[in-house]
Design an enzyme around this catalytic site. Structure first.
Site, PDB file in Angstrom:
ATOM      1  CG  ASP A   5      -1.906  -1.132   1.227  1.00  0.00           C
ATOM      2  OD1 ASP A   5      -2.381  -1.491   0.131  1.00  0.00           O
ATOM      3  OD2 ASP A   5      -2.188  -1.676   2.306  1.00  0.00           O
ATOM      4  CG  LEU A   6       2.332   4.988  -2.980  1.00  0.00           C
ATOM      5  CD1 LEU A   6       3.754   4.510  -3.211  1.00  0.00           C
ATOM      6  CD2 LEU A   6       1.787   5.697  -4.217  1.00  0.00           C
ATOM      7  CG  ASP A   7       3.881   7.154   0.038  1.00  0.00           C
ATOM      8  OD1 ASP A   7       5.030   6.674   0.125  1.00  0.00           O
ATOM      9  OD2 ASP A   7       3.540   7.961  -0.848  1.00  0.00           O
ATOM     10  CD  GLN A   8      -1.643   4.919   3.413  1.00  0.00           C
ATOM     11  OE1 GLN A   8      -2.188   4.872   4.503  1.00  0.00           O
ATOM     12  NE2 GLN A   8      -1.430   6.071   2.785  1.00  0.00           N
TER      13      GLN A   8
END
Length: 288
Positions: A230-233
């Site tokens: 999950d991008l940047d999570q």
């Protein structure tokens, strides 16, 4: 490697909080002849929560006793408390690979601190999708390789990067301006640290400092986190801010923001190398 380093180990523990855990761990180490030099602990609740512990200790002849120590601890302590745990030797220096694009501030901070002895690891290589930083990296005596990435070759490019980075314990994205594939990230679970130019999830995408300027922000921040699909999570390791005001131009915001970025990233990498981070779901416990 001095004798103190050769005989130093770190033990990280996560489990359900129950009475007797500290006594069980310290008693085990005492009976092994170990001397505890640091002990940090945290419980999420006063009763019945999650428990986290970091222990650093000295033990003579640790190198030859490691396997016996692991087996004995597993049977006598870890199984009794259903622990998730790991034991690392300080003498087993972690190997680190760095990914970067064209912007150099975060990369050079890591290379400078490493050269000064501030990051206890071996930086094996730097890989970029551009040639721009070759001279800067090779001046530190570190190998530099270019793996071009575009919309048509991403599968092959990430396979090549994965191959080149094999043997490393940690990958650091020092402003690597590409989105890693899910397959690549899955092969390096909780072994990739990224620096993001804001308090996540603010100002995602291109030109974040122009976005910040247009919003009239009063704080400039940065976030270091583990990379997940999950991008940047991913779990956040470290964050910091600097106060700004209406007088700041986009360029001044960028300069200040880059200072925050490189210090936040360097701290996150240092804490990972020193086994100070325990990942618990999408959160971290960081013992400082």
């Amino acid at each position: 490697m001095n004798m103190t380093t050769a005989n130093t180990a770190r033990l990280l523990i996560t489990c359900e909080d129950k009475p007797g855990i500290v006594q069980a761990v310290s008693s085990f180490l005492y009976h092994q002849g170990a001397n505890i030099t640091a002990l940090d602990q945290y419980a999420t609740e006063a009763q019945g929560g999650r428990y986290f512990m970091r222990v650093e200790f000295e033990l003579e002849h640790l190198q030859t006793r490691k396997e016996s120590l692991l087996q004995t601890f597993a049977v006598n302590v870890a199984e009794r408390y259903d622990m998730q745990w790991r034991l690392t030797l300080v003498s087993d220096r972690k190997k680190v690979g760095i990914l970067v694009s064209k912007v150099d501030h975060a990369l050079l901070e890591l290379l400078w601190r490493h050269a000064r002895g501030g990051l206890d690891c071996e930086i094996t290589k730097v890989i970029s999708n551009h040639e721009d930083l070759r001279e800067s990296v090779e001046n530190f005596g570190i190998p530099f390789e270019v793996v071009p990435v575009n919309k048509d070759n991403k599968v092959e490019a990430y396979a090549k990067i994965d191959e080149l980075m094999q043997g490393n314990d940690l990958l650091v994205l020092a402003r690597y301006m590409q989105i890693l594939s899910e397959d690549f990230v899955a092969k390096w679970t909780m072994q990739i640290i990224n620096i993001h130019h804001s308090f996540l999830p603010a100002f995602v995408g291109a030109n974040p400092y122009k976005q910040a300027y247009e919003k009239g922000v009063k704080l400039i921040g940065a976030t270091a986190h583990y990379v997940t699909a999950d991008l940047d999570q991913g779990p956040i390791i470290e964050q910091d801010v600097e106060r700004v005001n209406h007088d700041f131009t986009v360029e001044q915001l960028r300069d200040l923001g880059q200072d925050v970025e490189r210090n936040v990233l360097a701290r996150a990498v240092k804490w990972h190398l020193e086994d100070r981070i325990i990942v618990d779901g999408n959160k971290t416990v960081v013992f400082q």
